[in-house]
Design an enzyme around this catalytic site. Structure first.
Site, PDB file in Angstrom:
ATOM      1  N   TYR A 110      -5.568   6.258  -7.426  1.00 18.23           N
ATOM      2  CA  TYR A 110      -5.906   5.959  -6.033  1.00 18.23           C
ATOM      3  C   TYR A 110      -7.328   5.448  -5.942  1.00 18.23           C
ATOM      4  O   TYR A 110      -8.273   6.213  -5.848  1.00 18.23           O
ATOM      5  CB  TYR A 110      -5.736   7.219  -5.187  1.00 18.23           C
ATOM      6  CG  TYR A 110      -5.989   7.034  -3.706  1.00 18.23           C
ATOM      7  CD1 TYR A 110      -5.116   6.297  -2.917  1.00 18.23           C
ATOM      8  CD2 TYR A 110      -7.089   7.615  -3.088  1.00 18.23           C
ATOM      9  CE1 TYR A 110      -5.340   6.135  -1.563  1.00 18.23           C
ATOM     10  CE2 TYR A 110      -7.316   7.454  -1.721  1.00 18.23           C
ATOM     11  CZ  TYR A 110      -6.432   6.718  -0.970  1.00 18.23           C
ATOM     12  OH  TYR A 110      -6.649   6.571   0.375  1.00 18.23           O
ATOM     13  N   TYR A 162       0.850  -1.203   0.000  1.00 16.44           N
ATOM     14  CA  TYR A 162       0.000   0.000   0.000  1.00 16.44           C
ATOM     15  C   TYR A 162       0.875   1.239   0.000  1.00 16.44           C
ATOM     16  O   TYR A 162       1.822   1.357   0.789  1.00 16.44           O
ATOM     17  CB  TYR A 162      -0.917  -0.009   1.218  1.00 16.44           C
ATOM     18  CG  TYR A 162      -2.055   0.983   1.112  1.00 16.44           C
ATOM     19  CD1 TYR A 162      -3.268   0.584   0.563  1.00 16.44           C
ATOM     20  CD2 TYR A 162      -1.924   2.292   1.544  1.00 16.44           C
ATOM     21  CE1 TYR A 162      -4.321   1.491   0.460  1.00 16.44           C
ATOM     22  CE2 TYR A 162      -2.972   3.195   1.435  1.00 16.44           C
ATOM     23  CZ  TYR A 162      -4.170   2.783   0.899  1.00 16.44           C
ATOM     24  OH  TYR A 162      -5.212   3.670   0.793  1.00 16.44           O
TER      25      TYR A 162
END
Lengths: 126, 390
Positions: free
Chosen positions: B343, B293
């Site tokens: 994103y 991440y």
């Protein structure tokens, strides 16, 4: 404000930096919460911090710039001498002068609308 | 009844919309499109979906999504909290549902107009009533309103303690941008990034600059989870879930776990690492590639340590060696990641993990990729999983 945090802001309004203390085991805790995670007591009071501590970490905020704040904004995480940590702002300090481990002291900053906020300055600075 | 999720479930389909800065359609439309696409990828009808999982932050409720795509009866639906920390958690929910017979075909989705609609960096406000809002009240009066401000406090301490430089963060950003140059879906497609550009970019929340931040993206991503057995009969090569877990550790806060003894590691990621390695019987040496991440570059270097690819403070050396590049020890975010692809709150990193297992990435490493590590949001209650060939 809620039932778990209003007291802290009331202490700030009285120019004090509060730390919650468990009445079961006398552990200090911050941020406050309703139960002691160690002894599970629901009983607590608050002690007044000396306001002295040192910089554990910091950041300098430059963007985005929100209304009501002056940038660059120096944000510090302070190790209080009582042993708890508090997140706050470092005032009266240029961004290039902030560093890890520096000694700091609490002062109360009063907004134009009367709201009081505990902030910090470098120890011994004006 | 299985006593472990190891190898019980697999990802049989992935679906993504186009990514943009202004989709011009509703988030529900994006959700429906990516879910249809995931079903097409797997070769099933949306009518076969009987489970849906999303984020508490998602605006498209399960039943609205189900109606939109023409799902029939749902026997499982749930939502996971904590922003990007939910990413792999949605897969954990789906895998549990499949392994225990609660549902057969579970779709995890995240659909967001992250640029043209509700942006993540617009600050936290509202009436102080919930425990969550009281949490934020310790930070917002001081001007800590955006995720970068919360993460910077930890990044600065970590970098100071271990001598990690801005150039090290820049190496992470450039490695992922180089991957994005080959990915037509990516924001960074056709936009090379140099170290000079990186070092001269705008400071946002020191030590983090513009290129340390992820994108803001309009788009959606869906992941179809079914049993490993059924996945083998569907259209794509399955990405079998070797292990998956959620993880939150003592003293955890959402983004501001500042009150633990030290701020130089990620205890929740270390917990996730222990659990997925224990569950799978695998270790760091077995992991061939990763989709860690990456809301911020600093998080990548810290996670290299959390997941045992190196010791504490040594993540910077791996980055300097080029370990994250396509020909490196651990090719990472080969689609460009949240920083350079887009994103979608981590769901697009899961999709890339699946592509790596299928040998289908636009930056597919030449070496064999048997196992891929995927993680959820950093600094929040999180999770991780290992995908393998089926």
């Amino acid at each position: 404000m809620g039932l778990d945090n209003a007291w802290w802001w009331k202490m700030a309004a009285d120019d004090k930096l509060g730390i919650q203390r468990c009445l079961g085991c006398l552990t200090l805790r911050h941020p406050p919460r309703p139960m002691c995670g160690d002894c599970h007591s629901l009983e607590w009071d608050a002690v007044e911090a000396s306001g002295k501590g040192s910089i554990c970490s910091y950041t300098v905020l430059r963007h985005p710039q929100f209304p009501g704040y002056e940038y660059p904004l120096v944000i510090v995480l302070v190790d209080l001498e009582e042993g708890t940590r508090v997140t706050s702002q470092l005032v009266g300090c240029e961004p290039e002068d902030v560093d890890f481990g520096l000694q700091v002291e609490m002062l109360i900053q009063r907004d134009p609308d009367g709201f009081k906020l505990p902030v910090f300055k470098l120890a011994g600075s004006a | 009844m299985p006593i472990s999720l190891k190898d019980e479930a697999a990802i049989a389909g992935i679906g993504l919309t186009d990514f943009s800065k202004q989709s011009g359609v509703s988030e529900l439309s994006l959700a429906a499109q990516c879910i249809k696409s995931a079903c097409d990828d797997a070769g099933i009808s949306p009518g076969e979906i009987d489970g849906l999982v999303t984020y508490t932050l998602d605006s498209s409720d399960e039943v609205e999504v189900a109606r939109a795509v023409g799902a029939s009866d749902l026997s499982f639906f749930s939502q996971i909290n904590y922003g990007g920390g939910a990413a792999v958690g949605t897969i954990a929910q789906a895998a549990m549902a499949v392994a225990t017979g609660q549902a057969s075909n579970v779709v995890c989705y995240r659909a967001m107009n992250g640029r043209s609609g509700k942006r993540m960096g617009q600050g936290v406000s509202g009436d102080i009533s919930s425990s969550d809002l009281i949490h934020w009240s310790w930070y917002t009066p001081y001007g800590m309103l955006i995720p970068g401000s919360w993460i910077a406090m930890v990044a600065n301490k970590y970098m100071h303690r271990y001598g990690v430089t801005r150039e090290d963060l820049g190496r992470v950003a450039i490695s992922q941008r180089n991957h994005a140059l080959r990915n037509p879906r990516a924001y960074g497609y056709g936009k090379p990034l140099t170290m000079e550009q990186y070092l001269n970019s705008k400071q946002i929340a020191e030590p983090l600059c513009l290129y340390d931040f992820c994108q803001e993206t309009d788009g959606a991503c869906a992941i179809l989870v079914t049993s490993a057995e059924r996945a083998r009969d569907l259209k794509q090569k399955p990405a079998v879930i070797r292990a998956v877990t959620q993880a939150s550790s003592r003293g955890q806060e959402q983004m501001t776990s500042y009150y633990r003894d030290e701020l130089i590691s990620l205890p929740e990621m270390e917990l996730a690492a222990k659990r997925i390695y224990d569950m799978s019987g695998l270790g760091p040496d077995d992991i061939d590639a990763a989709c860690l991440y990456d809301a911020f570059t600093s998080e990548i270097i810290m996670q290299l340590e959390s997941f045992g690819f190196c010791g504490a403070g040594e993540g910077k050396y791996l980055v300097r060696e080029g370990a994250l590049d396509v020909d490196g020890r651990l090719p990472n975010n080969t689609h460009g990641g949240l920083i350079s692809e887009g994103y979608i709150h981590g769901m697009n990193n899961i999709a890339e993990g699946v592509r790596l297992i299928r040998c289908d990435s636009t930056s597919q490493p030449e070496k064999a990729v048997e196992h891929v590590l995927v993680s959820s949001g950093v600094g929040v209650p999180t999770g991780a999983m290992i995908l393998g060939r089926g």
